[in-house]
Each structure stands twice: as structure tokens, then as C-alpha cells.
Motif scaffolding. Sequence first.
Motif, PDB file in Angstrom:
ATOM      1  N   GLU A  69       0.805  -1.221   0.000  1.00 36.01           N
ATOM      2  CA  GLU A  69       0.000   0.000   0.000  1.00 36.01           C
ATOM      3  C   GLU A  69       0.843   1.279   0.000  1.00 36.01           C
ATOM      4  OE1 GLU A  69      -4.040  -0.720   2.359  1.00 36.01           O
ATOM      5  OE2 GLU A  69      -2.276  -1.374   3.508  1.00 36.01           O
ATOM      6  N   VAL A  70       2.051   1.223   0.541  1.00 35.14           N
ATOM      7  CA  VAL A  70       2.832   2.456   0.685  1.00 35.14           C
ATOM      8  C   VAL A  70       4.150   2.452  -0.096  1.00 35.14           C
ATOM      9  CG1 VAL A  70       1.883   2.854   2.981  1.00 35.14           C
ATOM     10  CG2 VAL A  70       4.108   1.747   2.758  1.00 35.14           C
ATOM     11  N   MET A  71       4.513   1.338  -0.675  1.00 32.54           N
ATOM     12  CA  MET A  71       5.819   1.232  -1.330  1.00 32.54           C
ATOM     13  C   MET A  71       5.947   2.164  -2.532  1.00 32.54           C
ATOM     14  SD  MET A  71       5.542  -2.367  -3.348  1.00 32.54           S
ATOM     15  CE  MET A  71       4.473  -2.567  -4.772  1.00 32.54           C
ATOM     16  N   THR A  72       7.175   2.477  -2.829  1.00 32.46           N
ATOM     17  CA  THR A  72       7.508   3.197  -4.043  1.00 32.46           C
ATOM     18  C   THR A  72       7.802   2.137  -5.087  1.00 32.46           C
ATOM     19  OG1 THR A  72       8.483   4.989  -2.761  1.00 32.46           O
ATOM     20  CG2 THR A  72       9.143   4.822  -5.079  1.00 32.46           C
ATOM     21  N   SER A  73       7.016   2.117  -6.153  1.00 36.11           N
ATOM     22  CA  SER A  73       7.200   1.057  -7.153  1.00 36.11           C
ATOM     23  C   SER A  73       8.085   1.484  -8.314  1.00 36.11           C
ATOM     24  CB  SER A  73       5.850   0.565  -7.672  1.00 36.11           C
ATOM     25  OG  SER A  73       5.110   1.632  -8.179  1.00 36.11           O
TER      26      SER A  73
END
Length: 129
Positions: A69-73
Motif C-alpha cells: 500500500e505504501v511502497m515506491t514502485s
Amino acid sequence: MISKYLVRDVMTKGVVEVPLDTKLEEIVKIMDKYNISSVVVSDGEQFWGIVTDTDILKNYHNLDKTAEEVMTSKVILVTPEAPLEKAIDLMVEHKIHHLYVKSSCEDRIIGVISSRDIIKLFSKLIGGE
């Protein structure tokens, strides 16, 4: 001064990985345990993104959120053979503190170079060690 250095000379080898469904509360504990400021998010086979200390601070009010939900992809990657100047330029250009190092011959993350690693090198060079 740093023109003779490559990313592989300064990077930290290996990374700490967490699954997509790992809660931020657990990631905080992992970062503390290993004294790191980011983790790689993967499913064991594929790299999906990273969670950094900044991502955690932005979501401090809800540590039940997951890495997914919060990761930088959209992660900026560099190879171990890249000149250190290139890594520094990428960090400045993208306003980031971590660059993940991708293997030149495999599709996997083999390490990380952080602004802290670069500062340590500068300190060593200035100190004459």
C-alpha cells in the motif's frame, strides 16, 4: 577525487526483503533491527518496490498499512559498474537517498547505495585514511 570509484566500491551488498503483505509496524522493527532506512518489497521471485523511512513517516498514523500500500514502485536502479558520479547525479536529480543496485547479468537486486555510504567515503577521503 571520486572519479576512480564505481558503485560496487561503495555499495552495501545484499538487501533486506519483505513480502507485499508486511505491515508497516513490522517493517519499522526490521529497519531498527538491521539499522537500515529502507527495505525491498518482493514476492520471493519478483522485485515490486521499496519502503523507505520517509514512506513510514508519511504513514505514521496508520502502521497497519502494508508494504504494498505504501511502497515506491518506480525505483531508480543503477549497476555495480556505474561510476559513483552517476549514482550521485541520479540521487540529486530524483531527490532520493537510496539507489538500489541491480545485477548486470541477472534480474535481481544485489545491493544498495545510500547517501550515508557516499558521505562515509567522502569522510575517509578528506581524512586521508
